[in-house]
Every structure is written in structure tokens, then in C-alpha cells.
Enzyme design. Structure first.
Site, PDB file in Angstrom:
ATOM      1  N   PHE A   1       0.830  -1.214   0.000  1.00  0.00           N
ATOM      2  CA  PHE A   1       0.000   0.000   0.000  1.00  0.00           C
ATOM      3  C   PHE A   1       0.861   1.260   0.000  1.00  0.00           C
ATOM      4  CE2 PHE A   1      -2.590  -3.240   2.220  1.00  0.00           C
ATOM      5  CZ  PHE A   1      -3.587  -3.359   1.262  1.00  0.00           C
ATOM      6  N   ASP A   2       0.320   2.325  -0.631  1.00  0.00           N
ATOM      7  CA  ASP A   2       0.967   3.638  -0.608  1.00  0.00           C
ATOM      8  C   ASP A   2       0.272   4.571   0.372  1.00  0.00           C
ATOM      9  OD1 ASP A   2       2.651   2.861  -2.720  1.00  0.00           O
ATOM     10  OD2 ASP A   2       1.105   3.411  -4.181  1.00  0.00           O
ATOM     11  N   VAL A   3      -1.042   4.330   0.548  1.00  0.00           N
ATOM     12  CA  VAL A   3      -1.846   5.224   1.381  1.00  0.00           C
ATOM     13  C   VAL A   3      -2.610   4.411   2.418  1.00  0.00           C
ATOM     14  CG1 VAL A   3      -3.723   6.922   1.398  1.00  0.00           C
ATOM     15  CG2 VAL A   3      -2.145   6.834  -0.556  1.00  0.00           C
TER      16      VAL A   3
END
Lengths: 307, 307
Positions: A22-24
Site C-alpha cells: 500500500f501507498d496510502v
């Protein structure tokens, strides 16, 4: 058939793999980071760890009693790093909905607020005129003159086109009677959120859905709720950040708000913590409203990734 | 298949026949005799007419804000002849239920009241100990110390075994939070009545069901309601008068309370008036909750029988 959620607590490899995909991270606050004013152990360190790994942490809360500015003060006080831009409250989401999506006819542009100052500040930030709310004139007992003035309409502002309700620690008969008579005269009924309970002091109190319940019961129809799991809130977050939903994970304690919000929004992942309203037994049931992809005992279990 | 209700307004013969077949008339008050403090035209004369024909008039009201003594004062002021014995309020019905039917274990005999003085006076009349209610200490904003004391139990009376809710014009977060924590600790949840609206000033306001809605929503379970249509209330009336149910008629404006009360109680008749909450359209619908045997526009239409 939904796959069984993956348990991450104590499993370093699984935690690292979870974080890497995940990035966020969208994080609920009450029941995840804190209970009322009590921050859970290890939370500031966990948020810092995620940020140090280049992740964006966005706080998405249904609690409408505080504005984003006020939330930032709470984050700073509790030593959790954030900025105003990374905070989304349901009061903000509702204000955006009213100002940008709802087309209020001319002469019906005012909002009657049942709630705290957080709602008023966010309406101000979108230049939406409002009455009610924290007005001290409404924080008193109802009188015979009020009954008469509400029945004949003389106490009502003809420009009110929306009743917006959120968590109100000062709800009373007088405010609810105002809201009821605005609805009877055609105002739209909106809510920041309808969570029935509020985690505080490691216990539960009345949430927004309970504090507005007199109005819902008298009117006989529920409001349109603009907090989680409403996708209006996710649209507002996405509009600001151009999220890649497949690389975004929602973290929360409630199935009917947080986890459903992430599932309905087709996010890459959802993580359920056991420190708030719903425990794992809630999604183990056959008729669970939503099932997370991952779960931990508490958010700070992710700190293992540090080692 | 229920027979179509008979329309009496303007039909002298039908009115005389209607009156002759009953010895006792049970009358709802709000929406039948008056709206708030406004008595409908011809009501005192109609009650006197029935009494002059040897009928017993018994007033059966779900409004719990007044005790029977206080109701008598209102009747006298409005020139409607009655006695305390002929008045049954839901506060009285609930008090009888608690004192005579509910077996509260020793040490759990207190009632936490959410409501007005009518409930307190009727509990006193049955020697039931109570707290909450009109206590001025609870008529204020909730504080951080309250949240803490409710969560740790230090503010709760360990002898409370029942939460009894009725119409409360002074409901607030603090009272509801007390009620919620008593329920969480095992108290039984009772209500005088659950009418969602209250007719006043020829308009509608929030009724008992709306004023207690924060507690119902937070708790997630409805209370046991002891007013109409609960047969506990009819049992209390019958216990006092040894009614012949076949010679008794219930008169009211609401289908889900008054008319259902009479139908479920197998009374000889039910009369629906058009001066309150429900109009005839409500029982004309196929899924009507209850259908009356007779209907008039207004109670004083019965005055034709005089001629």
C-alpha cells in the site's frame, strides 16, 4: 464466499508484506488511535513508522464535533504527526456535499445545524450560511411561546433548506423541535454520520446516530448520512489526492462504517483492529455486514515491522 | 376481512344506537379532547351528555408528564367533569407494573427515571423508590468528570434495577448517558409509552418515543412499553372497575395505540376521531395496524344525541 481475513499480529513477514502493498493508509480515529482523550500505547510510533516508509497517512473520521483545524491540535498534542490536508472529518465531507453537490434553490440556502462547533467551522470553510448549532439561545428548556412560535412558523427562518445533524453533546427538546418543524416545511435531512455509539474512556457513550435519534423518530425517516460508509466521503478524499484505490488500505474498528467503506470503495485492503466497537466475532458471523482482508489486535502491532 | 367502520357524524339515529350499546367509554385525551392546552369546542358538553345518560367516562392517556392528580386539575380547569379514579395515565400503569408485577431482586429496587414529574408522583403513589427524573443535578451539560464517572461506575447507583422512560421535555446527553450505563449494567428497560409525536397547538411535536430515542438507539433494543396498546394498561383499568368489555368502547385518534388497544382488548367497540394524529386514510389502507368499528369527524359530533 469471502476469504478468511489474514491475522497479522506477531507475524513480521506478513506485516512487512502488508505494509509494502500500500501507498496510502486511511485511518479511522476513535477506537483505532484513541478512546476519547486516551491515546492507545504505541500509536504515535506506529504512524511515524508508516510515514518513515514513505506511506501517506490520512485520517478519516466520522466524528463531527471537531473541525480539521481542531483535530490537528489534538494530533499534535498526542504527538501524532499530521497536517490539516491529511485529516477528513464527516463535518467537512458534509459541507463539501452541501456546497458543491446539493443544488439548494435560491432563498433556501441556509443550514439548520444540530451539532457542535466542528460542523459550523467546516460549513464556514465552504461559505455555507448556517443557524442553530452552538447558538446559546437554543441551549435552554422549551417554553410555551416556543411551542406556539414553532407551530405557527414565526420562530422559523424561511431560508432554511437543510437540517444537518451530527454528534451533539447539547441536544435538547428545543433544538429537535426546530429541526422537526424545518423538516415538516420541506428541508432536506442530512447527517454527518449515524454511528450509534462513541468509544470514550474504554467504554461507550451515545454517538451521533443516538444524539439525533429524537428527530429521526419523530420524522419517521432516516437522514442521508455523509460520513463513512458513504462513498461521498471517499470521493472527497480521492478528489484531493488522486488515490490509486488498489494501493490504498482502510484501517478501522467498525464493520458497518470503516470496513464497509473500504469494501464498497473497492480499496486494495481493509484492516480491522480489536480496540474499538466491533470485535472479530462480528465478521465471523455469517450475516456480517462487511469482512476485512486483514486484522490485528491493535494498530501498534504493526510496529514489529520496525525490527 | 374487517367490516367497514360506521360513520356516525350527522346521523342522530346511529349516534343514539352507538351510545346505547355501551356502559363505559374509555377516552384518549391528546387529539381527542384537546391539543396541548387548547380544548376542542363542545368537549365539556359531550362528556356531560354521556355522563347524563348514565355512562362511565374513563380517561386513558399515554401522556406521562402529569400525574392523575395533575390531570384532574387540567380537567377541572377545562370544565370537563371527572374524578381521580376515572383517570388512567401511562405513568400510573407503569408504576403498577413495577410495583405489583415486576419482581425486582433485593438491592435492585430503584428506578432511574427519564421523564417529568408525573412519573415520579405515580411511582411515589406505589412506594417505588426512584432517582433521576426532574433532579436538577441532571439538567445540565455533561462534563469530562461525568464521562469518567459513568465509565468507571462511580456515578451510578448500584441499586437501580429499572430504567423507566417517558415523555421528557428536558432530555439531554447526561440523562441518556446515565440511562445507557444502567442498561449496560443489567437494568430492565421500560417505557410509559412510545408515541413518536405529540399533538400540540394544532400541530405535532416530539412524543415520548422520540424523547427517549437516544437511549433506544444507543442500546439497540426497544423498551417494554406499558401504555396503550399494551394490555397491561387495560388490565389495570379492568382491575379497578370490573368492566364488561363487550359494553365498553375505546375512543381515540391513533390506530397504533388507541384503536389497537381496544381491538386487542376485545372491547365491544372502538371509535376513531379525526382531530388528532391519524386520519381515516390510515385505516383505509390495506395494511392498517387496526381498524375502528365507528368513526366521527370530532368527538362533539355525538352532541346530536341531545336533540
Amino acid at each position: 464466499m469471502t476469504a478468511k481475513p489474514q491475522y497479522l499480529t506477531g507475524d513480521i513477514a506478513a506485516i512487512n508484506e502488508f505494509i509494502d502493498q500500500f501507498d496510502v493508509f486511511l485511518l479511522d480515529c476513535d477506537g483505532v488511535l484513541w478512546s476519547g482523550d486516551h491515546v492507545f500505547e504505541g500509536i504515535p510510533e506506529t504512524i511515524k513508522l508508516l510515514q518513515s516508509k514513505g506511506k501517506r497517512t490520512v485520517f478519516v473520521t466520522n466524528n463531527s464535533t471537531k473541525s480539521r483545524e481542531e483535530y490537528l491540535k489534538k494530533f499534535t498534542k498526542l504527538n501524532i504527526p499530521s497536517t490539516v490536508e491529511d485529516i477528513f472529518g464527516s463535518a467537512y465531507s458534509a459541507s463539501i456535499y452541501i456546497s458543491r453537490i446539493l443544488q439548494l434553490p435560491p432563498g433556501k440556502s441556509k443550514v439548520f445545524v444540530i451539532g457542535e462547533i466542528g460542523i459550523e467551522k467546516e460549513l464556514d470553510s465552504e461559505n455555507v450560511p448556517h443557524i442553530g448549532g452552538t447558538d446559546p439561545e437554543l441551549r435552554r428548556d422549551i417554553t410555551p411561546a416556543d411551542f406556539e412560535g414553532l407551530a405557527n412558523g414565526s420562530l422559523l427562518d424561511p431560508e432554511v433548506g437543510v437540517v444537518l445533524a451530527g454528534l451533539d453533546f447539547h441536544f435538547n427538546y428545543l433544538k429537535m423541535a426546530h429541526g422537526f418543524h424545518y423538516l415538516k416545511r420541506g428541508a432536506k435531512f442530512l447527517a454527518t454520520n449515524i454511528d450509534s455509539t462513541l468509544p470514550m474512556h474504554h467504554d461507550f457513550f451515545l454517538g451521533a446516530g443516538s444524539s439525533m435519534a429524537p428527530l429521526v423518530t419523530a420524522w419517521g425517516q432516516p437522514p442521508l448520512a455523509l460520513g463513512k460508509p458513504s462513498q461521498a466521503m471517499l470521493d472527497a478524499v480521492e478528489g484531493k489526492f488522486q488515490l490509486d484505490r488498489s494501493r490504498t488500505c482502510m484501517i478501522g474498528d467498525r464493520l458497518n462504517t470503516d470496513i464497509k467503506f473500504g469494501v464498497d470503495g473497492k480499496l486494495g485492503g481493509t484492516l480491522h483492529v480489536q480496540t474499538g466497537v466491533d470485535k472479530k466475532e462480528a465478521w465471523e458471523k455469517e450475516d456480517a455486514i462487511a469482512v476485512p482482508r486483514f486484522y490485528v489486535e491493535k494498530l501498534s502491532d504493526l510496529l514489529l515491522a520496525k525490527e
